[in-house]
Every structure is written in C-alpha cells, then in structure tokens.
Design an enzyme around this catalytic site. Structure first.
Site, PDB file in Angstrom:
ATOM      1  N   LYS A 115       0.816  -1.216   0.000  1.00 16.48           N
ATOM      2  CA  LYS A 115       0.000   0.000   0.000  1.00 16.48           C
ATOM      3  C   LYS A 115       0.849   1.264   0.000  1.00 16.48           C
ATOM      4  O   LYS A 115       0.434   2.291  -0.532  1.00 16.48           O
ATOM      5  CB  LYS A 115      -0.972   0.005   1.188  1.00 16.48           C
ATOM      6  CG  LYS A 115      -2.059  -1.031   1.041  1.00 16.48           C
ATOM      7  CD  LYS A 115      -3.297  -0.679   1.826  1.00 16.48           C
ATOM      8  CE  LYS A 115      -4.398  -1.694   1.527  1.00 16.48           C
ATOM      9  NZ  LYS A 115      -5.506  -1.656   2.489  1.00 16.48           N
ATOM     10  N   LYS A 217      -7.493 -10.559  -8.199  1.00 16.04           N
ATOM     11  CA  LYS A 217      -8.603 -10.613  -7.249  1.00 16.04           C
ATOM     12  C   LYS A 217      -9.698  -9.613  -7.610  1.00 16.04           C
ATOM     13  O   LYS A 217      -9.384  -8.507  -8.061  1.00 16.04           O
ATOM     14  CB  LYS A 217      -8.077 -10.254  -5.852  1.00 16.04           C
ATOM     15  CG  LYS A 217      -8.160 -11.390  -4.858  1.00 16.04           C
ATOM     16  CD  LYS A 217      -7.524 -11.018  -3.553  1.00 16.04           C
ATOM     17  CE  LYS A 217      -8.552 -10.592  -2.527  1.00 16.04           C
ATOM     18  NZ  LYS A 217      -8.012 -10.501  -1.179  1.00 16.04           N
ATOM     19  N   LYS A 220     -12.421  -3.631  -5.150  1.00 15.96           N
ATOM     20  CA  LYS A 220     -13.198  -2.396  -5.280  1.00 15.96           C
ATOM     21  C   LYS A 220     -12.377  -1.291  -5.924  1.00 15.96           C
ATOM     22  O   LYS A 220     -12.918  -0.286  -6.358  1.00 15.96           O
ATOM     23  CB  LYS A 220     -13.783  -1.966  -3.935  1.00 15.96           C
ATOM     24  CG  LYS A 220     -12.847  -1.946  -2.760  1.00 15.96           C
ATOM     25  CD  LYS A 220     -13.651  -1.794  -1.457  1.00 15.96           C
ATOM     26  CE  LYS A 220     -12.828  -2.174  -0.247  1.00 15.96           C
ATOM     27  NZ  LYS A 220     -13.640  -2.359   0.962  1.00 15.96           N
TER      28      LYS A 220
END
Ligand code: TRP
Length: 354
Positions: A115, A217, A220
């Site tokens: 991240k 995957k 969102k």
C-alpha cells in the site's frame, strides 16, 4: 485449565462498494458464525483514514457496510454491530500496542509495503501502525476467533505476537492480580491476559477473481466496474456483468483437474459453487461438457436469486439512515462497556493511576 470464552470479532473498512468477493469471503461467514458464537462486527472507520485522510462521503460508506451486514442477516440485537470510532478504547489500546510492537515486526508487513508503494517516506504513520490498531480492535474484547481473508493472516500473526509479548512483559503484574487465564501455547502453559487469536480462513469461501482477468482478485479499486459484481448492483447490472465476463472458447470440463490453466473458467465455476453452497466438482458434474452460453445464464439466475434480496434490503435500509445510525449507536454503547472493562484492567496491569 481455564479458557478464554470464544468470541468472534471481525472488521470491514468503509471504503468503496462492497462486492461479491466481500460477500462470499467475509460477510456470509459472519452470518454463519452467529449461529453458535457471540460475535462483534465492526465497521473500521478509523482504519479507513490510513490510506486516505479525506473520504468523499464517509457517513454513507459507513452506513452502507452496516446495511450490508444487516441485509445479509446479521442480528444486531443478539450480537454487536458498530463503527470503530464510537469506541475510543480501540485507539487507546492501539497506543499501548504501538509501544509493545517492535519496528522490525512492522517492517515485515507485506500489506504496508504494497500500500505504501515506492515512496514509503510519504506514507502516513497510520498506515504503518495499521496492524497495531487491528490487534487492538480484536484484543480490546479479548476476542478469540477472527474470520478474515487470506491476505489478513500476517496481521493476525502480528496480533498474536503483540498479545504474547504483552503477556510475558507484564507477567508479574497479571498473575498476582488474577486477571489472566492459563492458556496453552503449543505444549507450554502460559498465564495470559490476552488470548492467542485464531484466524478463521478456510470454509467454502473461494478467492473471487475479477470478471475481466481470472488472475487478479475481484477488487473495489479496479477501474473497470465490469470486473466486479457490487452488492448494490441490480438484476440488470448483475446479468450484464456475467454476460460480459471473460471466458475461453472451450466447453466446461467434467472434472476440476480440467480447470487448471483456465483461470476465468475456474473463477466462474468457483463463484457458482460458492453461491450454490456446493463444491466445484458438483458444479462440473452438472455442467461438464456444456458451453458458457449455457453455463452463464444459469450463473446469472443463481446470482440474482442469492443477491437480489440482499440488494433490495440494503436499498430499503439506506433510505432510513436514522435507523442505521441508531443500530450503530446501540452497538457502540454495548461495545464501549465491554472495551472499558478491558481497558481498566490494562491500566491496572500497566500501573496507570486511575
Ligand atoms: N484489515 C482488515 C481488512 O482490510 C480490516 C480489519 C480491521 C479487521 N480491523 C480488523 C479484520 C479486526 C478483522 C479483525 O480486511
């Protein structure tokens, strides 16, 4: 040997739309676990600040996760549903855990590395300390079982490391106060204030992949909305996305072996199996030898059958934000009472005067 009372805790971040992967991988498990356990489900709004401080519509995001919990069948009266920021004890325990955890432990966290990206110096301190707050979320209730996706396993191991170091470092304060419980760590009996949390990772939940790329995957943050089925998608959207889902030209195999090297076929069969509560092998017994032109319409019918009632209930709930807020306030008050009991004991163990 006494034992910690089993207690299930899990959290979902209020960022972006919930999708089928979140439902099959997390929320559906939360619903099933209520049957035989005391459960606490938390919308982790403080965690949502770690990557991005200002959110476009934080209140709506929080309410929509809550609505998804309720629409899926979580009972907020028998169990506890609340948003994290209503229980400041999470942040207080996280501070103590920041002083327990070692920088070297945090440096190993793969989610932080992913991240934070290349420019780690510009990542927030909150993103770095994220796993410490997550450990506090769980341990402020002394929860024992945590249903999460595979990607959170490392964070739960860190929570165990934090719990273990706290138990050992404060051993001389825990034992005489009688606050701890004898637990077994491997073969070793230990007197512990915090339990060793167990991840609940397996079960029928598949890894739900993108409808556009079977090797990624479902997420969102994928720029293409066609890559995922959102819980708020209506029947037309669900149907269109499955029709447009990537496939290969071959018929479905009759054995799971035949799904190897066919990520898109594997994903759609996995989604069918999860929605129908069957194994992939069962699905292939039924559809082996069939073309996607036959399989996809069946998948659309099934997805609509399972998701449409949840979708309708979420929409209904979202029309009454006052009701959702009342559920969160009530859950928050009950969570706070439990968390405050733990914090008083922790303050005593540490030696804070109160
Ligand atoms: N880190 C979790 C995720 O991104 C969310 C989370 C925060 C959580 N606190 C938690 C999950 C405590 C389980 C328990 O999925």
């Amino acid at each position: 040997m006494t034992e910690f009372k089993p207690l299930v805790f899990s959290g979902v971040q209020p960022t972006g739309n919930l999708h089928l992967g979140n439902y099959l991988g997390a929320i559906r498990k939360f619903v099933a676990l209520q049957e035989n356990n005391d459960c606490i489900y938390c919308v982790v709004d403080m965690h949502a600040l770690t990557a991005q401080l200002v959110h476009e519509d934080m209140p709506t995001q929080i309410r929509s996760i809550t609505a998804a919990f309720l629409a899926a069948g979580i009972d907020p009266e028998k169990h506890i549903v609340f948003n994290q920021s209503q229980v400041p004890q999470h942040a207080e325990l996280a501070w103590i855990f920041n002083c327990v955890a070692r920088i070297g432990w945090m440096n190993r966290m793969t989610q932080f590395k992913d991240k934070a990206g290349k420019d780690r110096e510009q990542a927030s301190l909150g993103l770095y300390a994220y796993p410490s707050l997550m450990a506090a979320d769980i341990l402020v209730y002394r929860a024992t079982h945590v249903p999460v996706g595979d990607d959170q396993k490392q964070h739960l191991e860190l929570a165990r490391d934090i719990a273990m170091k706290f138990n050992l470092d404060f051993h001389d304060k825990i034992v005489p106060t009688g606050l701890g419980i004898d637990i077994k760590v491997g073969e070793e009996p230990v007197h512990a204030y915090f339990p060793m949390v167990e991840p609940l990772i397996d079960g029928p939940a598949p890894r739900v992949m993108s409808l556009k790329d079977g090797s990624k995957k479902m997420s969102k943050s994928d720029p293409s909305d066609l890559s995922r089925i959102n819980l708020m998608d209506d029947q037309d959207a669900i149907s269109k996305k499955i029709r447009k889902a990537k496939t290969d030209p071959d018929a479905l195999p009759s054995e799971t072996e035949g799904l190897k090297g066919r990520p898109e076929a594997d994903n759609l069969v996995g989604i069918f199996a999860a929605l129908a509560d069957k194994s992939k092998a069962d699905v292939l017994t039924e559809f082996g030898g069939q073309q996607f032109s036959v399989f996809k319409p069946a998948l659309i019918d099934l997805a609509v059958e399972v998701l449409a009632p949840i979708n309708a209930e979420m929409r209904r709930l979202m029309e009454d934000p006052g009701h959702i807020d009342a559920v969160l306030r009530d859950g928050g008050a009950r969570a706070r009472a439990r968390a405050e009991k733990t914090m008083n004991e922790v303050r005593d163990i540490i030696g804070f005067v109160r």
